[in-house]
Each structure stands twice: as C-alpha cells, then as structure tokens.
Design a protein around this motif. Structure first.
Motif, PDB file in Angstrom:
ATOM      1  N   TRP A  83       0.834  -1.205   0.000  1.00 25.73           N
ATOM      2  CA  TRP A  83       0.000   0.000   0.000  1.00 25.73           C
ATOM      3  C   TRP A  83       0.868   1.254   0.000  1.00 25.73           C
ATOM      4  O   TRP A  83       0.540   2.259  -0.617  1.00 25.73           O
ATOM      5  CB  TRP A  83      -0.927   0.011   1.210  1.00 25.73           C
ATOM      6  CG  TRP A  83      -2.198  -0.733   0.996  1.00 25.73           C
ATOM      7  CD1 TRP A  83      -2.496  -2.002   1.426  1.00 25.73           C
ATOM      8  CD2 TRP A  83      -3.360  -0.291   0.297  1.00 25.73           C
ATOM      9  NE1 TRP A  83      -3.762  -2.367   1.048  1.00 25.73           N
ATOM     10  CE2 TRP A  83      -4.320  -1.326   0.345  1.00 25.73           C
ATOM     11  CE3 TRP A  83      -3.692   0.895  -0.361  1.00 25.73           C
ATOM     12  CZ2 TRP A  83      -5.572  -1.222  -0.244  1.00 25.73           C
ATOM     13  CZ3 TRP A  83      -4.949   1.006  -0.951  1.00 25.73           C
ATOM     14  CH2 TRP A  83      -5.871  -0.044  -0.887  1.00 25.73           C
ATOM     15  N   HIS A 135      -1.017   4.795   1.024  1.00 23.52           N
ATOM     16  CA  HIS A 135      -2.317   4.423   1.621  1.00 23.52           C
ATOM     17  C   HIS A 135      -3.442   5.386   1.252  1.00 23.52           C
ATOM     18  O   HIS A 135      -4.577   5.197   1.686  1.00 23.52           O
ATOM     19  CB  HIS A 135      -2.227   4.310   3.150  1.00 23.52           C
ATOM     20  CG  HIS A 135      -1.249   3.289   3.628  1.00 23.52           C
ATOM     21  ND1 HIS A 135      -1.614   2.005   3.957  1.00 23.52           N
ATOM     22  CD2 HIS A 135       0.097   3.356   3.829  1.00 23.52           C
ATOM     23  CE1 HIS A 135      -0.545   1.326   4.351  1.00 23.52           C
ATOM     24  NE2 HIS A 135       0.508   2.127   4.280  1.00 23.52           N
ATOM     25  N   LYS A 136      -3.155   6.422   0.444  1.00 27.13           N
ATOM     26  CA  LYS A 136      -4.199   7.373   0.049  1.00 27.13           C
ATOM     27  C   LYS A 136      -4.895   6.957  -1.238  1.00 27.13           C
ATOM     28  O   LYS A 136      -5.923   7.503  -1.611  1.00 27.13           O
ATOM     29  CB  LYS A 136      -3.598   8.774  -0.122  1.00 27.13           C
ATOM     30  CG  LYS A 136      -3.022   9.381   1.151  1.00 27.13           C
ATOM     31  CD  LYS A 136      -2.648  10.837   0.977  1.00 27.13           C
ATOM     32  CE  LYS A 136      -1.520  11.049  -0.008  1.00 27.13           C
ATOM     33  NZ  LYS A 136      -0.233  10.512   0.507  1.00 27.13           N
ATOM     34  N   ILE A 170      -6.376   3.114   3.638  1.00 26.14           N
ATOM     35  CA  ILE A 170      -6.631   3.626   4.990  1.00 26.14           C
ATOM     36  C   ILE A 170      -6.727   5.154   4.997  1.00 26.14           C
ATOM     37  O   ILE A 170      -7.535   5.738   5.727  1.00 26.14           O
ATOM     38  CB  ILE A 170      -5.507   3.161   5.946  1.00 26.14           C
ATOM     39  CG1 ILE A 170      -5.554   1.641   6.126  1.00 26.14           C
ATOM     40  CG2 ILE A 170      -5.620   3.849   7.303  1.00 26.14           C
ATOM     41  CD1 ILE A 170      -4.429   1.090   6.979  1.00 26.14           C
ATOM     42  N   LYS A 171      -5.930   5.814   4.142  1.00 25.59           N
ATOM     43  CA  LYS A 171      -5.902   7.271   4.132  1.00 25.59           C
ATOM     44  C   LYS A 171      -6.610   7.879   2.918  1.00 25.59           C
ATOM     45  O   LYS A 171      -6.438   9.080   2.653  1.00 25.59           O
ATOM     46  CB  LYS A 171      -4.451   7.757   4.172  1.00 25.59           C
ATOM     47  CG  LYS A 171      -3.700   7.362   5.441  1.00 25.59           C
ATOM     48  CD  LYS A 171      -2.281   7.895   5.404  1.00 25.59           C
ATOM     49  CE  LYS A 171      -1.499   7.493   6.656  1.00 25.59           C
ATOM     50  NZ  LYS A 171      -0.097   8.007   6.609  1.00 25.59           N
ATOM     51  N   THR A 172      -7.384   7.096   2.184  1.00 25.14           N
ATOM     52  CA  THR A 172      -8.120   7.663   1.053  1.00 25.14           C
ATOM     53  C   THR A 172      -9.077   8.733   1.567  1.00 25.14           C
ATOM     54  O   THR A 172      -9.864   8.475   2.480  1.00 25.14           O
ATOM     55  CB  THR A 172      -8.920   6.585   0.306  1.00 25.14           C
ATOM     56  OG1 THR A 172      -8.050   5.511  -0.061  1.00 25.14           O
ATOM     57  CG2 THR A 172      -9.548   7.155  -0.956  1.00 25.14           C
ATOM     58  N   SER A 173      -9.013   9.920   1.005  1.00 24.95           N
ATOM     59  CA  SER A 173      -9.836  11.023   1.503  1.00 24.95           C
ATOM     60  C   SER A 173     -11.310  10.796   1.185  1.00 24.95           C
ATOM     61  O   SER A 173     -11.663  10.110   0.222  1.00 24.95           O
ATOM     62  CB  SER A 173      -9.378  12.349   0.884  1.00 24.95           C
ATOM     63  OG  SER A 173      -9.687  12.384  -0.497  1.00 24.95           O
ATOM     64  N   THR A 174     -12.155  11.396   1.999  1.00 30.74           N
ATOM     65  CA  THR A 174     -13.598  11.298   1.778  1.00 30.74           C
ATOM     66  C   THR A 174     -13.980  11.894   0.428  1.00 30.74           C
ATOM     67  O   THR A 174     -14.839  11.366  -0.286  1.00 30.74           O
ATOM     68  CB  THR A 174     -14.364  12.028   2.898  1.00 30.74           C
ATOM     69  OG1 THR A 174     -14.029  11.433   4.162  1.00 30.74           O
ATOM     70  CG2 THR A 174     -15.866  11.928   2.687  1.00 30.74           C
ATOM     71  N   LYS A 223     -13.183   9.393  -2.253  1.00 30.70           N
ATOM     72  CA  LYS A 223     -14.139   8.283  -2.199  1.00 30.70           C
ATOM     73  C   LYS A 223     -15.445   8.656  -2.883  1.00 30.70           C
ATOM     74  O   LYS A 223     -16.002   7.876  -3.667  1.00 30.70           O
ATOM     75  CB  LYS A 223     -14.402   7.889  -0.744  1.00 30.70           C
ATOM     76  CG  LYS A 223     -13.238   7.209  -0.038  1.00 30.70           C
ATOM     77  CD  LYS A 223     -13.613   6.876   1.406  1.00 30.70           C
ATOM     78  CE  LYS A 223     -12.446   6.262   2.145  1.00 30.70           C
ATOM     79  NZ  LYS A 223     -12.777   5.945   3.552  1.00 30.70           N
ATOM     80  N   GLN A 244     -13.121  -1.354   2.390  1.00 27.72           N
ATOM     81  CA  GLN A 244     -12.309  -0.381   3.119  1.00 27.72           C
ATOM     82  C   GLN A 244     -11.160  -1.104   3.812  1.00 27.72           C
ATOM     83  O   GLN A 244     -11.365  -2.092   4.513  1.00 27.72           O
ATOM     84  CB  GLN A 244     -13.148   0.359   4.157  1.00 27.72           C
ATOM     85  CG  GLN A 244     -12.366   1.335   5.033  1.00 27.72           C
ATOM     86  CD  GLN A 244     -11.753   2.463   4.216  1.00 27.72           C
ATOM     87  OE1 GLN A 244     -12.442   3.199   3.527  1.00 27.72           O
ATOM     88  NE2 GLN A 244     -10.423   2.599   4.299  1.00 27.72           N
ATOM     89  N   TYR A 280      -8.212  -1.290   6.620  1.00 27.56           N
ATOM     90  CA  TYR A 280      -8.020  -0.753   7.975  1.00 27.56           C
ATOM     91  C   TYR A 280      -6.943  -1.584   8.679  1.00 27.56           C
ATOM     92  O   TYR A 280      -6.635  -2.706   8.276  1.00 27.56           O
ATOM     93  CB  TYR A 280      -9.323  -0.806   8.774  1.00 27.56           C
ATOM     94  CG  TYR A 280      -9.789  -2.217   9.106  1.00 27.56           C
ATOM     95  CD1 TYR A 280      -9.486  -2.810  10.331  1.00 27.56           C
ATOM     96  CD2 TYR A 280     -10.516  -2.963   8.183  1.00 27.56           C
ATOM     97  CE1 TYR A 280      -9.896  -4.104  10.628  1.00 27.56           C
ATOM     98  CE2 TYR A 280     -10.928  -4.259   8.460  1.00 27.56           C
ATOM     99  CZ  TYR A 280     -10.615  -4.825   9.684  1.00 27.56           C
ATOM    100  OH  TYR A 280     -11.009  -6.099   9.973  1.00 27.56           O
ATOM    101  N   TYR A 281      -6.371  -1.013   9.722  1.00 27.56           N
ATOM    102  CA  TYR A 281      -5.357  -1.741  10.491  1.00 27.56           C
ATOM    103  C   TYR A 281      -6.033  -2.518  11.613  1.00 27.56           C
ATOM    104  O   TYR A 281      -6.738  -1.952  12.457  1.00 27.56           O
ATOM    105  CB  TYR A 281      -4.331  -0.778  11.085  1.00 27.56           C
ATOM    106  CG  TYR A 281      -3.314  -1.489  11.955  1.00 27.56           C
ATOM    107  CD1 TYR A 281      -2.319  -2.279  11.396  1.00 27.56           C
ATOM    108  CD2 TYR A 281      -3.374  -1.380  13.350  1.00 27.56           C
ATOM    109  CE1 TYR A 281      -1.397  -2.946  12.197  1.00 27.56           C
ATOM    110  CE2 TYR A 281      -2.457  -2.044  14.154  1.00 27.56           C
ATOM    111  CZ  TYR A 281      -1.478  -2.825  13.570  1.00 27.56           C
ATOM    112  OH  TYR A 281      -0.581  -3.493  14.363  1.00 27.56           O
TER     113      TYR A 281
END
Length: 217
Positions: free
Chosen positions: A5, A12-13, A166-170, A173, A196, A198-199
């Motif tokens: 990622w 991660h974005k 994990i860091k994809t902006s709203t 999306k 989605q 996630y950790y």
C-alpha cells in the motif's frame, strides 16, 4: 500488505482495483484487455484493428540473482537486414549464431519464448513479499514504442470492486463512487463491491471489510 500500500497505493491514500480473473482457452486464469490485434489498410495507409485479448497471469519467481541474458541470442524478431547488421562484422563474416535465428526451428522458437518469459517474470528475492503475477504484452507484429498503444483498456464487467486505502480522503471516495454509480447504471450492474482497508490491532496487519450497506439499486 502495508509495504505494498505504501509503494503502490500513494502512501495508503490511493485505491486498489479488484478484478475477476477468468479462465482462457487453456484453462489458465486471465484478464481480458482491449488492444491492437490486427491491421487493415487502404490508400490512406494502415489502420489498427482493436479487439479483446485474454492475457494469462504469469507467476513471478524470486531469485537471489537476475537471469543472465545472451544479448545476441535474444535478437529473435529482427528483419533480415537488421540481422545482417548485428551478426556480420566489417569483413563480411557472418556469426554462426544467425543460423539459429534465421532457421526459426521449433526447438529454437520454444527456447526463445521460454527464456523471454523467464526474464520478464524474475525478480530479486528482496521482492518476494509481493507474491506478484504479471500480464505480459508481447509486441509480435505491433509496434508498442508509442506509450498510447500500451494503454490497454479493461472491461468494466471484469472490475469486481474497489478497495479504499486507509488514508483515502472522503472527497476522493465520493468522486469514485459517483463515477462507478454512473458506469453501473449504464451497464445495469448491481453487484459492484466497495471495500475499506483498515489496520487490525488483533491481527497486527492490514485487513479489509466490505461496505455492504453501499449498494446501487
């Protein structure tokens, strides 16, 4: 994989595309891509013909050393004038290597493509965590020096879903969802998936969960 990622998902974005692999005529998993598969010509010159071609997934092997490539034995798709250029010295002597290339025997042809595939699907052991498979685009009679000819299109039917990082902006999306919604409505699809990443503290690694409440009706 967190490293994957980080390397390929814009830290991660970004997002991950999830495709449906289908068996080809030989039963091997493949992905259909639209590409140049022929050519026709008239007084205005040649015009490429496009069609869907099933590209088989080739497993990458990881070794401590790169594959050794014999440069002159890898020149298997040159024209006769170009062969004379590479295999003839200043006094006119022809290298014995050219006999194998010109003869195009079945054994030579099989060995040529075998070595070509091995070279393309071999990476150093440091990259073994990627567990990579590759789709190989062979030039054959097509000239792929123009980057535009190498941008092959997949079928939207084969895109099963999208995994958000994990860091994809709203904002990103929502843009993606609107694009997918428009495509699904045009093709009458209701089975597209969104996931989605996630950790997971329990497992100590990145997991994904399906956004089951997000549906197109």
């Amino acid at each position: 994989d967190a490293t994957m990622w980080g390397n390929y998902g814009d830290g991660h974005k970004g997002v991950c595309l999830k495709f449906k692999a289908c068996p080809n005529s030989n039963g091997a998993l493949s992905l259909r891509l639209n590409q140049i598969c022929g050519c026709r010509g008239d007084k205005n010159g040649p015009t490429p013909i496009y069609g869907d071609v099933a590209h088989e997934f080739s497993k990458v092997e990881y070794n401590p050393r790169f594959v050794e490539i014999d440069f002159f034995r890898s020149l298997g798709r040159l024209t006769r004038p170009m062969l004379r250029y590479w295999f003839q010295n200043s006094t006119g002597n022809i290298s014995p290597l050219v006999k194998d290339v010109v003869s195009e025997s079945e054994s030579w042809r099989e060995q040529y493509w075998k070595q070509s595939t091995i070279a393309i699907t071999t990476k150093l052991s440091d990259w073994a965590y990627e567990r990579e498979y590759r789709l190989i685009l062979q030039g054959m009679m097509t000239d792929y020096t123009d980057p535009l000819t190498r941008k092959l299109k997949y079928s939207f039917k084969d895109l099963q879903g999208i995994i958000f990082g994990i860091k994809t902006s709203t904002a990103d999306k929502l843009k993606i969802m609107h694009i997918i919604e428009d495509k699904c409505r045009k093709e009458g699809r209701k089975d597209f998936e969104f996931h989605q990443a996630y950790y997971s503290r329990m497992k100590g690694k990145i997991e994904t969960t399906k956004l089951s409440l997000l549906k197109f009706v």
